[in-house]
Design a protein around this motif. Structure first.
Motif, PDB file in Angstrom:
ATOM      1  N   ASP A  29       5.448  12.200  -1.914  1.00 52.02           N
ATOM      2  CA  ASP A  29       4.229  11.426  -1.646  1.00 52.02           C
ATOM      3  C   ASP A  29       3.315  11.653  -2.851  1.00 52.02           C
ATOM      4  N   TYR A  80      -4.691   2.510  -3.689  1.00 52.28           N
ATOM      5  CA  TYR A  80      -5.966   2.386  -2.988  1.00 52.28           C
ATOM      6  C   TYR A  80      -7.083   2.581  -4.025  1.00 52.28           C
ATOM      7  N   ASN A  88       0.860  -1.196   0.000  1.00 57.43           N
ATOM      8  CA  ASN A  88       0.000   0.000   0.000  1.00 57.43           C
ATOM      9  C   ASN A  88       0.892   1.240   0.000  1.00 57.43           C
ATOM     10  N   GLY A  89       0.271   2.417   0.008  1.00 57.34           N
ATOM     11  CA  GLY A  89       1.036   3.665  -0.061  1.00 57.34           C
ATOM     12  C   GLY A  89       1.776   3.986   1.224  1.00 57.34           C
ATOM     13  N   LEU A  90       1.125   3.714   2.359  1.00 56.84           N
ATOM     14  CA  LEU A  90       1.783   3.976   3.643  1.00 56.84           C
ATOM     15  C   LEU A  90       3.063   3.149   3.759  1.00 56.84           C
ATOM     16  N   GLY A 130      -2.759  -1.582  -2.560  1.00 57.40           N
ATOM     17  CA  GLY A 130      -1.562  -1.708  -3.381  1.00 57.40           C
ATOM     18  C   GLY A 130      -0.772  -0.420  -3.329  1.00 57.40           C
ATOM     19  N   LEU A 173       5.895   4.588   1.588  1.00 60.18           N
ATOM     20  CA  LEU A 173       6.580   5.715   2.234  1.00 60.18           C
ATOM     21  C   LEU A 173       7.522   5.202   3.326  1.00 60.18           C
TER      22      LEU A 173
HETATM   23  C1  LIG Z   1      -3.841   7.479   0.099  1.00 61.38           C
HETATM   24  C2  LIG Z   1      -2.693   8.235   0.612  1.00 61.38           C
HETATM   25  C3  LIG Z   1      -1.627   7.611   1.289  1.00 61.38           C
HETATM   26  C4  LIG Z   1      -1.675   6.207   1.763  1.00 61.38           C
HETATM   27  O1  LIG Z   1      -1.903   5.252   0.815  1.00 61.38           O
HETATM   28  P1  LIG Z   1      -2.556   3.838   1.236  1.00 61.38           P
HETATM   29  O2  LIG Z   1      -2.396   3.009   0.028  1.00 61.38           O
HETATM   30  O3  LIG Z   1      -3.980   4.103   1.593  1.00 61.38           O
HETATM   31  O4  LIG Z   1      -1.774   3.317   2.395  1.00 61.38           O
HETATM   32  C5  LIG Z   1      -0.536   8.376   1.622  1.00 61.38           C
HETATM   33  N1  LIG Z   1      -0.481   9.691   1.336  1.00 61.38           N
HETATM   34  C6  LIG Z   1      -1.489  10.323   0.726  1.00 61.38           C
HETATM   35  C7  LIG Z   1      -1.356  11.772   0.432  1.00 61.38           C
HETATM   36  C8  LIG Z   1      -2.638   9.630   0.354  1.00 61.38           C
HETATM   37  O5  LIG Z   1      -3.634  10.277  -0.249  1.00 61.38           O
END
Ligand SMILES: *Cc1c(COP(=O)(O)O)cnc(C)c1O
Length: 386
Positions: free
Chosen positions: A162, A188, A64-66, A199, A69
């Motif tokens: 990000d 997401y 995922n995105g978190l 993802g 990062l």
């Molecule tokens: C959605 C989002 C994330 C996190 O992504 P996930 O896949 O939900 O963990 C991080 N930063 C920003 C700015 C986002 O919009």
């Protein structure tokens, strides 16, 4: 204006499935019948295709995105005792990644015209402990990266974009995700390029970093059952990668449709409402897209319209009124990170611009699937609210 038949949803994510149903069904079926579900051909091919699409040498899929990062920060060795500069105005995940790595998020206020971190306010927050800056391309508008990269060079800092809301947004002649030392994406479902589950990915030109992130995301292991690091399990899975591969070729066309929606929203004529990026020079491009000039650097930027965010002093009333007319809107975000319970040690700090945005912002429905009838209905009702 004829009444719409049912509630206008903010974004019905199922519509992207209906549009590509046969391609997605066969991509998923192929994975299911292959008997191989983790770290296989689909993930490897998606990584190659996405790196090429963004314009970087490497891409590594993540859960995922978190996690994307977080893994980059870990790979850089950022943790306990370190500081990372983040926007005060962002989705909390940006901050959580820093905390999760054990470092401290240091918030910097936005330029209210772009909603993004104000490059002029960063330098005063840099200390001996600062290791990195995380600019966020919020709502799909590129952060002003050139001055941030200059500061990073001056103070020897890493820059982690990000890009969770910035799939195919353009800054100058490059895409978001290819501008910093590394970048994190989220797939997401509600993002411009969304999986049908969780993802994410990192993109970078740094080979060692890509390798380390790959290793950390897979138990700290390069060779099965031999572990170099205390790693994690943060992998993108084959089914989601196959879905993303099916959707990626449509992303730019879908973003173009978002621009057409944004263009219509700029016809809203109501003095009580501030339309986004009003303080910036705006230009309509030939491919139907809209371009903005960054107020600090003058770099031309093309957002990907993840959100279309208006501001109103009567935001709550406006949202109720639109809801009563079957128009669904959202608030991104109602509480800034420093006012969240999760960051209680920062609750007494004041970031007035982030707080103002949280009080006044309202996201209108923007996605590739809004009908023109519904769009005109929304615009008429917002005009009439004055
Ligand atoms: C959605 C989002 C994330 C996190 O992504 P996930 O896949 O939900 O963990 C991080 N930063 C920003 C700015 C986002 O919009």
């Amino acid at each position: 204006m004829s009444r719409i038949e049912k509630k206008i949803p903010f974004y019905d994510i199922g519509e992207s499935y209906q549009e590509l149903k046969s391609e997605i069904d066969s991509a998923v079926a192929k994975v299911l019948s292959s008997g191989w579900y983790i770290l296989g051909k689909e993930v490897a091919s998606f990584e190659e295709e996405f790196a090429e699409f963004i314009g970087t040498k490497y891409c590594v899929g993540t859960s995922n995105g978190l996690d994307a990062l977080f893994l980059v920060l870990k790979a850089w060795g950022i943790g306990e005792g370190d500081e990372v500069i983040v926007p005060s105005n962002t989705y909390i995940a940006t901050w959580l990644a820093v905390s999760y790595a054990g470092a401290k998020p240091i918030p910097v206020e936005p330029d209210i015209r772009t909603f993004n971190i104000d490059p002029a306010l960063i330098e005063e927050k840099i200390t001996k402990r600062t290791k990195a800056i995380i600019p966020v391309h919020l709502y799909g508008m590129p952060a002003d990266m050139d001055p941030i990269m200059d500061l990073a060079e001056k103070y020897d800092l890493k820059v982690l974009e990000d890009s969770a809301q910035a799939h195919s947004a353009v800054y100058g002649n490059k895409k978001c995700g290819s501008l910093g030392t590394a970048s994190a994406f989220s797939f997401y479902p509600g993002k411009n390029l969304g999986a049908f589950g969780d993802g994410g990915a990192i993109t970078t030109n740094d080979r060692d970093l890509a390798e380390k992130v790959r290793c950390l995301s897979n138990y700290g292991s390069k060779i099965k059952y031999y572990n170099e690091y205390e790693g994690y399990n943060c992998r993108l899975d084959e089914i989601q990668a196959a879905i993303l591969r099916a959707k990626l070729p449509y992303l730019d066309e879908w973003n173009r449709k978002r621009h057409l929606v944004a263009k219509e929203y700029y016809k809203i004529d109501n003095p009580k409402i501030n339309l986004p990026y009003q303080g910036l020079q705006r230009e309509n491009l030939q491919d139907d897209k809209i371009c903005f000039v960054q107020p600090y650097s003058g770099i031309k930027s093309i957002p990907c319209w993840h959100q279309y965010v208006i501001m109103s002093e009567k935001r709550n009333d406006l949202q109720k009124y639109l809801n009563s007319l079957d128009i669904e809107t959202m608030i991104h975000y109602p509480v800034p990170p420093h006012k969240q319970k999760a960051y209680s040690m920062m609750n007494n700090l004041s970031f007035p611009l982030a707080e103002q945005i949280a009080k006044q912002c309202l996201s209108l429905p923007i996605n590739p699937f809004i009908s023109n009838i519904n769009l005109q209905y929304i615009i008429n009702k917002i005009d009439a609210s004055y």
